[in-house]
Design an enzyme around this catalytic site. Structure first.
Site, PDB file in Angstrom:
ATOM      1  N   ALA A  69     -18.484 -40.615  68.424  1.00 40.03           N
ATOM      2  CA  ALA A  69     -17.592 -40.207  69.515  1.00 40.03           C
ATOM      3  C   ALA A  69     -16.148 -40.505  69.148  1.00 40.03           C
ATOM      4  O   ALA A  69     -15.864 -41.504  68.470  1.00 40.03           O
ATOM      5  CB  ALA A  69     -17.975 -40.937  70.785  1.00 40.03           C
ATOM      6  N   GLY A 114     -22.454 -41.131  67.700  1.00 37.49           N
ATOM      7  CA  GLY A 114     -22.725 -39.775  68.184  1.00 37.49           C
ATOM      8  C   GLY A 114     -22.963 -38.788  67.052  1.00 37.49           C
ATOM      9  O   GLY A 114     -23.659 -37.787  67.233  1.00 37.49           O
ATOM     10  N   GLU A 117     -26.490 -39.198  66.300  1.00 40.35           N
ATOM     11  CA  GLU A 117     -27.251 -38.604  67.407  1.00 40.35           C
ATOM     12  C   GLU A 117     -27.261 -37.072  67.288  1.00 40.35           C
ATOM     13  O   GLU A 117     -28.261 -36.427  67.567  1.00 40.35           O
ATOM     14  CB  GLU A 117     -26.653 -39.067  68.738  1.00 40.35           C
ATOM     15  N   GLU A 137     -22.380 -48.662  67.888  1.00 34.70           N
ATOM     16  CA  GLU A 137     -21.859 -48.790  69.254  1.00 34.70           C
ATOM     17  C   GLU A 137     -21.877 -50.220  69.780  1.00 34.70           C
ATOM     18  O   GLU A 137     -21.006 -50.632  70.539  1.00 34.70           O
ATOM     19  CB  GLU A 137     -22.650 -47.893  70.227  1.00 34.70           C
TER      20      GLU A 137
HETATM   21  N1  CAA Z   1     -13.007 -42.041  66.676  1.00 31.35           N
HETATM   22  C1  CAA Z   1     -11.713 -41.826  66.401  1.00 31.35           C
HETATM   23  N2  CAA Z   1     -11.145 -42.077  65.198  1.00 31.35           N
HETATM   24  C2  CAA Z   1     -11.928 -42.550  64.220  1.00 31.35           C
HETATM   25  C3  CAA Z   1     -13.308 -42.790  64.432  1.00 31.35           C
HETATM   26  C4  CAA Z   1     -13.852 -42.504  65.709  1.00 31.35           C
HETATM   27  N3  CAA Z   1     -15.152 -42.680  65.981  1.00 31.35           N
HETATM   28  N4  CAA Z   1     -13.836 -43.270  63.273  1.00 31.35           N
HETATM   29  C5  CAA Z   1     -12.831 -43.307  62.400  1.00 31.35           C
HETATM   30  N5  CAA Z   1     -11.680 -42.891  62.948  1.00 31.35           N
HETATM   31  C6  CAA Z   1     -10.359 -42.804  62.326  1.00 31.35           C
HETATM   32  C7  CAA Z   1      -9.798 -44.189  62.061  1.00 31.35           C
HETATM   33  O1  CAA Z   1      -9.206 -44.710  63.223  1.00 31.35           O
HETATM   34  C8  CAA Z   1      -8.826 -43.889  60.954  1.00 31.35           C
HETATM   35  O2  CAA Z   1      -7.641 -43.347  61.535  1.00 31.35           O
HETATM   36  P1  CAA Z   1      -6.181 -43.733  60.914  1.00 31.35           P
HETATM   37  O3  CAA Z   1      -6.212 -43.155  59.520  1.00 31.35           O
HETATM   38  O4  CAA Z   1      -5.247 -43.021  61.819  1.00 31.35           O
HETATM   39  O5  CAA Z   1      -6.094 -45.213  60.918  1.00 31.35           O
HETATM   40  C9  CAA Z   1      -9.483 -42.771  60.161  1.00 31.35           C
HETATM   41  O6  CAA Z   1     -10.478 -42.227  61.029  1.00 31.35           O
HETATM   42  C10 CAA Z   1     -10.180 -43.270  58.924  1.00 31.35           C
HETATM   43  O7  CAA Z   1     -11.060 -44.322  59.298  1.00 31.35           O
HETATM   44  P2  CAA Z   1     -11.097 -45.747  58.553  1.00 31.35           P
HETATM   45  O8  CAA Z   1      -9.738 -46.103  58.065  1.00 31.35           O
HETATM   46  O9  CAA Z   1     -11.768 -46.726  59.461  1.00 31.35           O
HETATM   47  O10 CAA Z   1     -12.025 -45.384  57.303  1.00 31.35           O
HETATM   48  P3  CAA Z   1     -12.969 -46.384  56.488  1.00 31.35           P
HETATM   49  O11 CAA Z   1     -13.438 -45.612  55.317  1.00 31.35           O
HETATM   50  O12 CAA Z   1     -12.311 -47.686  56.271  1.00 31.35           O
HETATM   51  O13 CAA Z   1     -14.225 -46.663  57.465  1.00 31.35           O
HETATM   52  C11 CAA Z   1     -15.984 -46.097  59.020  1.00 31.35           C
HETATM   53  C12 CAA Z   1     -15.112 -45.646  57.828  1.00 31.35           C
HETATM   54  C13 CAA Z   1     -16.875 -47.258  58.553  1.00 31.35           C
HETATM   55  C14 CAA Z   1     -16.842 -44.902  59.432  1.00 31.35           C
HETATM   56  C15 CAA Z   1     -15.077 -46.565  60.182  1.00 31.35           C
HETATM   57  O14 CAA Z   1     -14.095 -45.578  60.402  1.00 31.35           O
HETATM   58  C16 CAA Z   1     -15.765 -46.815  61.484  1.00 31.35           C
HETATM   59  O15 CAA Z   1     -16.479 -47.811  61.630  1.00 31.35           O
HETATM   60  N6  CAA Z   1     -15.537 -45.925  62.503  1.00 31.35           N
HETATM   61  C17 CAA Z   1     -15.947 -46.108  63.861  1.00 31.35           C
HETATM   62  C18 CAA Z   1     -17.343 -45.649  64.023  1.00 31.35           C
HETATM   63  C19 CAA Z   1     -17.849 -45.896  65.397  1.00 31.35           C
HETATM   64  O16 CAA Z   1     -17.683 -46.929  66.017  1.00 31.35           O
HETATM   65  N7  CAA Z   1     -18.562 -44.890  65.929  1.00 31.35           N
HETATM   66  C20 CAA Z   1     -19.222 -44.950  67.190  1.00 31.35           C
HETATM   67  C21 CAA Z   1     -18.418 -44.283  68.229  1.00 31.35           C
HETATM   68  S1  CAA Z   1     -19.114 -44.507  69.842  1.00 31.35           S
HETATM   69  C22 CAA Z   1     -20.277 -43.293  70.023  1.00 31.35           C
HETATM   70  O17 CAA Z   1     -20.523 -42.523  69.129  1.00 31.35           O
HETATM   71  C23 CAA Z   1     -20.916 -43.238  71.380  1.00 31.35           C
HETATM   72  C24 CAA Z   1     -22.142 -42.406  71.475  1.00 31.35           C
HETATM   73  O18 CAA Z   1     -23.238 -42.888  71.297  1.00 31.35           O
HETATM   74  C25 CAA Z   1     -22.073 -41.008  71.852  1.00 31.35           C
END
Ligand code: CAA
Length: 263
Positions: A69, A114, A117, A137
């Site tokens: 998400a 997501g 998912e 999450e």
């Molecule tokens: N939403 C918005 N932006 C996101 C994102 C997300 N889910 N995941 C990554 N980004 C963005 C980061 O903020 C970053 O932006 P900036 O360059 O502007 O700083 C860019 O993408 C690159 O990400 P990272 O610098 O973090 O890249 P990385 O290679 O170091 O790490 C990763 C990759 C491990 C996937 C890490 O980005 C991460 O953990 N992301 C979050 C994942 C997450 O928590 N997902 C669950 C969302 S909740 C959900 O999905 C609810 C549901 O069940 C429906």
């Protein structure tokens, strides 16, 4: 349907009767925004009716399939708007779970939250060697809210499902293969080719039989064995009356290649 600002690219590969949907928002690792979901849903609705298309492949641009998400959008969520809009169930995932044509997820990189998912709602998951799967999450003080808790356990079993959901730790492609989350692991440069090859193979078969088979298999997640078997046999019986079943059986017996008419 592709405007200049579209983030989901649609490519119709008419020769192999396949549509390729590519999520192209690499700056946020293809995080699923409202826009991405509405574009995906709009494409799927069109593709379901498109007679040129028998199968669909979904993939992402860059190092992610989808990181889940869009957290920038999610941070504004409050209980009343999420509750009354049925944020995930109704707006996001309303088309994919009941989409009638086969849909293959070509998971090219991070497949989180997501995004996982979404992949779990597809029929087949093919993983690139550098794919990473996770339900992070819990680290946000949440838990998977779009089918993650219900679908992952059917793939990987309870112990691994709990480990992934409770710790939020990711698994790599080999582990995903081991736990039957992915059906195969491919070198990154062969992933899309493999997904399209599978789509093409399925696309040559009877569209009616393929749709019925998909529905029967998915029904196993909803029904007990005897109910599922009743459903299966009634679908099977109906299929024996189709033109394609006659064509398929006659072609086999006369050692010819079947030319299905999809009815
Ligand atoms: N939403 C918005 N932006 C996101 C994102 C997300 N889910 N995941 C990554 N980004 C963005 C980061 O903020 C970053 O932006 P900036 O360059 O502007 O700083 C860019 O993408 C690159 O990400 P990272 O610098 O973090 O890249 P990385 O290679 O170091 O790490 C990763 C990759 C491990 C996937 C890490 O980005 C991460 O953990 N992301 C979050 C994942 C997450 O928590 N997902 C669950 C969302 S909740 C959900 O999905 C609810 C549901 O069940 C429906």
């Amino acid at each position: 349907s592709e405007g200049p600002t579209a983030v989901v690219q649609l490519e119709i590969k008419e020769d192999i009767r396949t549509a390729l949907l590519t999520i192209n928002s690499p700056k946020t690792l293809n995080a699923l925004s409202e826009q991405i979901w509405s574009e995906l849903n709009a494409h799927l609705l069109n593709l379901e009716k498109d007679d040129r298309i028998n199968s669909v492949v979904v993939t992402g641009v860059g190092k992610a399939f989808s990181a889940g998400a869009d957290l920038n959008q999610m941070k504004t969520n409050k209980f009343p708007n999420v509750y009354f809009n049925d944020y995930f169930e109704r707006d996001w995932y309303k088309i994919l779970p009941s989409f009638r044509k086969p849909i293959i997820a070509a998971v090219n990189g991070y497949c989180f939250g997501g995004g996982l998912e979404l992949a779990l709602m597809c029929d087949v998951i093919l993983a690139s060697e550098n794919a990473k799967f996770g339900l992070p999450e819990i680290k946000l003080g949440l838990f998977p809210g779009a089918g993650g808790t219900q679908r992952i356990i059917r793939q990987v079993g309870k112990s691994k499902a709990m480990e992934m959901i409770l710790s939020g730790e990711m698994i790599d492609a080999q582990e995903a293969l081991h736990f039957k989350l992915a059906s195969s692991v491919l070198p990154p440069d062969q992933l899309l080719e493999a997904a399209l090859k599978l789509a093409k193979k399925i696309g040559k078969l009877s569209k009616v039989a393929v749709a019925a088979a998909k529905m029967a298999v998915n029904y196993s997640a909803e029904a007990g064995l005897s109910e599922g078997m009743r459903y299966e046999s009634s679908m099977f019986n109906s299929l024996t009356g189709t033109k394609d079943a006659k064509i398929g059986v006659e072609a086999f017996l006369s050692k010819q290649k079947a030319k299905f008419v999809h009815s």
